[in-house]
Design an enzyme around this catalytic site. Structure first.
Site, short mmCIF file in Angstrom:
data_model
loop_
_atom_site.label_atom_id
_atom_site.label_comp_id
_atom_site.label_asym_id
_atom_site.label_seq_id
_atom_site.Cartn_x
_atom_site.Cartn_y
_atom_site.Cartn_z
N ASN A 1 0.88 -1.17 0.00
CA ASN A 1 0.00 0.00 0.00
C ASN A 1 0.92 1.22 0.00
O ASN A 1 1.50 1.58 1.02
CB ASN A 1 -0.88 -0.03 1.24
N ARG B 1 -2.54 -2.11 -3.46
CA ARG B 1 -3.75 -1.32 -3.29
C ARG B 1 -3.62 -0.12 -4.21
O ARG B 1 -2.64 0.63 -4.13
CB ARG B 1 -3.86 -0.85 -1.84
N HIS C 1 -13.09 2.70 0.00
CA HIS C 1 -13.12 1.63 1.02
C HIS C 1 -13.74 0.35 0.47
O HIS C 1 -14.23 -0.50 1.23
CB HIS C 1 -13.94 2.03 2.27
N ARG D 1 -12.44 15.35 7.76
CA ARG D 1 -13.19 15.74 6.56
C ARG D 1 -14.62 16.14 6.92
O ARG D 1 -15.22 15.54 7.82
CB ARG D 1 -13.24 14.59 5.55
N GLU E 1 -8.15 -5.58 4.77
CA GLU E 1 -8.02 -5.25 3.35
C GLU E 1 -6.85 -5.99 2.71
O GLU E 1 -6.91 -6.40 1.55
CB GLU E 1 -7.87 -3.73 3.19
#
Ligand code: AMP
Length: 399
Positions: free
Chosen positions: A7, A91, A180, A241, A384
């Site tokens: 990643n 990823r 996601h 955010r 993940e």
């Protein structure tokens, strides 16, 4: 087959090496400050010592070389040579509308990932750099791209289209993409196993609540709606955010603060969310502590988050005309019993009932609803990397 999962960020690189014979983790680690000076934390899972030292990493190529050096070293290693690594899974954040599934990387895939750079200008270039660095160090070892957006490509037009002039979609690709996806896909599959029913017969709602948060409606194993949008800023208020806001706020703030759209967007991404409202922290543990000491804005930030999650879950129940299971995952979803309980209190009308004793468990796949709850509620720690490794194995083995 042993698979290296990567990643890659602009100055960091996270990795895991998995043995897919039994899906065990062999080692994991993190390269930081790539392009600045360089630091490697390498954690073998076989009892050998942790390596945690500065290593020069002028580019990602030196970072990958350092990772492989540690994975194969006598002192810190878990494999005897690089040849034992059968494939690399990456990823990749944005696959645009080009990728609805994971794919083996070749020159045309690299071009397509590069074409998606305007949609993810910070992330996709770093992902490309990681793939190129692996090729430079590992040669022809097969590499697979697993996209954060791919799972959501099954959304229907009514869910992904914004109500703006249609040519902004056709010409500039402005639409809801969602993120996601790897996490939502993992927990949905696991939930079906826990419920003992086929995934394609289930309506599930997955709440990925971490520093970034998104909710996904999964009907028959397919994403039919999700709360993040064209970018990950949309949907729920998050750590930093803002989530969904009235777009006119941008023009109003530009006129009244002298800041331009770029600066304001940066504020909406990095200084908003529960951090912006509370003024305390983006970390839910700090907010819980501050709220417990009577900090009203910390309490408000937590309440806003819980309320937004509950409203979105309710919306997705309507979108799917029902729900067979609700899943909590990621940092907050896996660890904050209070947040889960507060969200579930809104869902009493669905017949959701939480067991305090079950809700107190940590770190394992578990039901937190009572046996009598009309809708089962689960906590499933996300993984993940395992999804990336499984996809990589399946593609390389031609399954
Ligand atoms: P993630 O992005 O999935 O790694 O989640 C990170 C976030 O999980 C952190 O910013 C924390 O807010 C949250 N978190 C982790 N542990 C806890 C906890 N015990 N209680 C509440 N929040 C937590």
């Amino acid at each position: 087959m042993k698979i290296l999962v990567i990643n890659c960020g602009s100055s960091s690189l996270k990795y895991q090496l998995l043995d897919m014979a039994d899906e065990t983790l062999l080692a994991k680690g993190l390269c930081e400050r790539i392009g600045i000076d360089g630091h490697l934390t390498h954690k073998p899972q076989n009892g050998k010592p942790v390596f945690n030292e500065d290593v020069a990493m002028p580019t990602h190529t030196e970072a990958i070389a350092a990772v492989l050096d540690k994975l194969t070293s006598a002192e810190y290693g878990v494999v005897s040579s690089m040849k034992e690594i059968g494939a690399v899974g990456h990823r990749v954040v944005h696959g645009g509308e080009k990728f609805a599934a994971s794919v083996r990387i070749d020159a045309s895939v690299m071009d397509a990932i590069a074409e998606c750079i305007p949609l993810a200008p910070l992330h996709n270039p770093a992902n490309i750099t990681g793939i190129e660095a692996c090729r430079a160090v590992m040669g022809d070892v097969p590499q697979v791209a697993v996209f954060d957006t791919a799972f959501h490509q099954s959304m229907p037009g009514k869910a992904f289209t914004y109500a703006i002039p249609y040519e902004y979609y056709t010409d500039l690709k402005v639409r809801r993409y969602g993120f996601h996806g790897t996490s939502h896909r993992y927990v949905a599959r696991r939930a079906a196993e826990m419920l003992g029913k086929p995934l394609d017969a289930l309506k599930l709602i997955s709440c990925h609540m971490g520093n970034g948060s998104s909710i996904c409606a999964i009907d028959g194993g397919k994403s039919v709606d999700t709360s993040m949008g064209f970018t990950p800023i949309a949907g729920l208020p998050m750590g930093t955010r803002c989530g969904d806001i009235d777009v006119s706020i941008l023009e109003y703030l530009a006129a009244n603060t002298g800041k331009d759209v770029k600066e304001l967007t940066n504020i909406l991404n990095k200084k908003s969310g529960v951090l912006g409202v509370s003024g305390v922290s983006s970390d839910f543990r700090d907010l819980d502590a501050a709220a417990a000491q009577g900090n009203e804005r910390a309490r408000l930030a937590l309440e806003m988050f819980q309320y937004a999650v509950a409203k979105t879950v309710g919306g997705y129940v309507a979108a799917m005309n029902g729900v067979d299971g609700i899943i909590f995952t990621a940092g907050v979803g896996e660890n904050s019993a209070d947040t889960r309980a507060a969200i579930c209190r809104y869902l009493g009308y669905l017949g959701v009932e939480i067991s305090d004793e079950r809700n107190a468990k940590r770190g394992e796949d578990t039901f937190i609803s009572t046996d009598g709850s009309r809708v089962p509620v689960m906590v499933i720690p996300t993984n993940e990397e395992l999804v990336i490794a499984r996809d990589t194995r399946d593609i390389v083995e031609g399954k």
